[in-house]
Scaffold this active site. Structure first.
Site, PDB file in Angstrom:
ATOM      1  N   GLY A  36      41.828  41.427  41.781  1.00 18.50           N
ATOM      2  CA  GLY A  36      41.986  40.406  42.809  1.00 18.50           C
ATOM      3  C   GLY A  36      43.435  40.112  43.163  1.00 18.50           C
ATOM      4  O   GLY A  36      43.720  39.128  43.842  1.00 18.50           O
ATOM      5  N   ASN A  78      30.771  44.550  42.589  1.00  8.61           N
ATOM      6  CA  ASN A  78      30.592  43.326  41.807  1.00  8.61           C
ATOM      7  C   ASN A  78      30.896  42.172  42.745  1.00  8.61           C
ATOM      8  O   ASN A  78      32.049  41.910  43.051  1.00  8.61           O
ATOM      9  CB  ASN A  78      31.558  43.326  40.613  1.00  8.61           C
ATOM     10  CG  ASN A  78      31.549  41.999  39.861  1.00  8.61           C
ATOM     11  OD1 ASN A  78      30.675  41.151  40.103  1.00  8.61           O
ATOM     12  ND2 ASN A  78      32.506  41.817  38.962  1.00  8.61           N
ATOM     13  N   GLU A 105      36.627  38.244  33.552  1.00 11.58           N
ATOM     14  CA  GLU A 105      36.472  36.832  33.941  1.00 11.58           C
ATOM     15  C   GLU A 105      35.536  36.113  32.988  1.00 11.58           C
ATOM     16  O   GLU A 105      35.714  34.919  32.715  1.00 11.58           O
ATOM     17  CB  GLU A 105      35.977  36.758  35.402  1.00 11.58           C
ATOM     18  CG  GLU A 105      37.090  37.156  36.361  1.00 11.58           C
ATOM     19  CD  GLU A 105      36.617  37.816  37.647  1.00 11.58           C
ATOM     20  OE1 GLU A 105      35.421  37.735  37.985  1.00 11.58           O
ATOM     21  OE2 GLU A 105      37.476  38.429  38.322  1.00 11.58           O
ATOM     22  N   GLU A 143      39.167  47.923  33.753  1.00 15.38           N
ATOM     23  CA  GLU A 143      39.690  46.999  34.755  1.00 15.38           C
ATOM     24  C   GLU A 143      40.918  46.289  34.188  1.00 15.38           C
ATOM     25  O   GLU A 143      40.777  45.279  33.473  1.00 15.38           O
ATOM     26  CB  GLU A 143      38.631  45.960  35.120  1.00 15.38           C
ATOM     27  CG  GLU A 143      37.356  46.555  35.680  1.00 15.38           C
ATOM     28  CD  GLU A 143      36.606  45.585  36.574  1.00 15.38           C
ATOM     29  OE1 GLU A 143      36.350  45.953  37.717  1.00 15.38           O
ATOM     30  OE2 GLU A 143      36.306  44.460  36.136  1.00 15.38           O
ATOM     31  N   LYS A 164      30.568  39.077  42.273  1.00 20.10           N
ATOM     32  CA  LYS A 164      31.059  37.851  41.595  1.00 20.10           C
ATOM     33  C   LYS A 164      30.302  36.632  42.143  1.00 20.10           C
ATOM     34  O   LYS A 164      29.128  36.754  42.466  1.00 20.10           O
ATOM     35  CB  LYS A 164      32.573  37.745  41.741  1.00 20.10           C
ATOM     36  CG  LYS A 164      33.281  39.038  41.298  1.00 20.10           C
ATOM     37  CD  LYS A 164      34.757  38.918  41.130  1.00 20.10           C
ATOM     38  CE  LYS A 164      35.322  40.259  40.675  1.00 20.10           C
ATOM     39  NZ  LYS A 164      36.746  40.217  40.391  1.00 20.10           N
ATOM     40  N   HIS A 198      32.850  41.451  31.570  1.00 19.31           N
ATOM     41  CA  HIS A 198      33.882  41.375  32.609  1.00 19.31           C
ATOM     42  C   HIS A 198      35.009  40.448  32.126  1.00 19.31           C
ATOM     43  O   HIS A 198      34.755  39.457  31.453  1.00 19.31           O
ATOM     44  CB  HIS A 198      33.285  40.855  33.919  1.00 19.31           C
ATOM     45  CG  HIS A 198      34.213  41.042  35.070  1.00 19.31           C
ATOM     46  ND1 HIS A 198      35.261  40.184  35.307  1.00 19.31           N
ATOM     47  CD2 HIS A 198      34.281  42.003  36.023  1.00 19.31           C
ATOM     48  CE1 HIS A 198      35.935  40.614  36.371  1.00 19.31           C
ATOM     49  NE2 HIS A 198      35.363  41.717  36.818  1.00 19.31           N
ATOM     50  N   SER A 216      41.440  45.866  42.532  1.00 16.21           N
ATOM     51  CA  SER A 216      42.038  46.055  43.866  1.00 16.21           C
ATOM     52  C   SER A 216      41.814  47.466  44.409  1.00 16.21           C
ATOM     53  O   SER A 216      42.681  48.027  45.077  1.00 16.21           O
ATOM     54  CB  SER A 216      43.531  45.704  43.837  1.00 16.21           C
ATOM     55  OG  SER A 216      43.705  44.353  43.461  1.00 16.21           O
TER      56      SER A 216
HETATM   57  P1  13P Z   1      38.804  43.316  42.894  1.00 18.64           P
HETATM   58  O1  13P Z   1      38.293  44.614  43.455  1.00 18.64           O
HETATM   59  O2  13P Z   1      38.545  42.142  43.803  1.00 18.64           O
HETATM   60  O3  13P Z   1      40.218  43.400  42.418  1.00 18.64           O
HETATM   61  O4  13P Z   1      37.912  43.009  41.587  1.00 18.64           O
HETATM   62  C1  13P Z   1      37.711  43.996  40.661  1.00 18.64           C
HETATM   63  C2  13P Z   1      36.686  43.539  39.709  1.00 18.64           C
HETATM   64  O5  13P Z   1      36.891  42.624  38.947  1.00 18.64           O
HETATM   65  C3  13P Z   1      35.383  44.223  39.738  1.00 18.64           C
HETATM   66  O6  13P Z   1      34.617  43.875  38.638  1.00 18.64           O
END
Ligand code: 13P
Length: 251
Positions: free
Chosen positions: A174, A9, A98, A168, A11, A96, A214
């Site tokens: 992150g 992903n 976010e 997640e 982003k 997601h 992560s």
């Molecule tokens: P990270 O791997 O950067 O922690 O992000 C995970 C994520 O949100 C994947 O959709």
């Protein structure tokens, strides 16, 4: 049987030129060997058609990171599931954290998005996961169950069978703080039990449940070794081909 999957992903990262270069690099890295999992990259809308034209989708799947909750019409700035499908992409990340957190996505809008994605032949990668407070106050199993029930349990068993789930935990995204392999396994087993209760054991056993938060080359193998962890949804580490391939090779 369910598939093992590693999905990136990206982003809101990379320009079109950078994204095309990254996708090409991953595609080339995959050309040389037989991965023990399906590999997918999910990229910004602006990149999809260009990426679709340079990768071999038998080796590397392509997805969007979102789609609209309406079919078409006067929704300035939105991108429909049909538009995503018309780029050549075949997956779409939905729900997601976010998007739930910053763009107010609710179970109701997500049900619309899932229906439109399926109607356009896209495979949803549906994200669920608790925030830190819910992990700490012990409500995380109920929170995640609620997200699945409210977002997906309107589906027929046949349509539910087309969904990929991604657990997640928001506190692990992150942050560099990965859930332990045991924490991930506990939750994934819980999710599978929730699915089995509604759709039966066979549907539950056939559902791919990815872990995200992560995940990196150094911890992927331990996570993927767990019986209910069927792969990963990878943020930061999907932006470098070597790191992403390191995770792919953890299978
Ligand atoms: P990270 O791997 O950067 O922690 O992000 C995970 C994520 O949100 C994947 O959709």
């Amino acid at each position: 049987m369910r598939k093992n999957i590693v999905a990136g992903n990206w982003k809101m990262n990379t320009t079109v030129a950078e994204g095309v270069a990254l996708a090409k690099e991953v595609n080339e890295a995959l050309a040389g060997f037989k991965a023990n999992c399906d590999v997918i990259v999910c990229a910004p809308f602006t990149h999809l058609a260009s990426i679709a034209s340079v990768i071999d989708q038998n080796k590397l799947g392509l997805g969007a990171e979102n789609c609209a909750d309406h079919k078409s019409g006067a929704y300035t700035g939105e991108v429909s599931a049909a538009m995503v499908a018309s780029t050549g992409a075949t997956y779409v990340i939905l729900g997601h954290s976010e998007r739930r957190q910053y763009y107010g996505e609710t179970a109701e809008t997500l049900r619309e998005k899932v229906a439109l994605a399926l109607a356009n032949g896209l495979t949803p990668i549906f994200c669920i996961g608790e925030v830190l407070e819910e992990r700490e106050n012990g409500t995380y199993n109920d929170v995640v169950k609620g997200q699945i029930v409210d977002g997906l349990f309107n589906l027929s068993a046949e349509d539910f069978g087309k969904i990929i789930l991604a657990y997640e935990p928001v506190w692990a995204i992150g942050t560099g703080k990965t859930a332990t392999a045991d924490q991930a396994e506990d939750m994934h087993a819980h999710i599978r039990a929730v699915i089995a209760e509604k759709y039966g054991k066979e549907v539950a056993d056939n559902t791919s449940i990815l872990y995200g938060g992560s995940c990196k080359p150094s911890n992927a193998a331990e996570l993927f070794a767990k019986p209910d962890v069927d792969g990963g949804l990878i943020g930061g580490a999907s932006l470098k081909c070597a790191d992403f391939m390191g995770i792919v090779k953890a299978f």
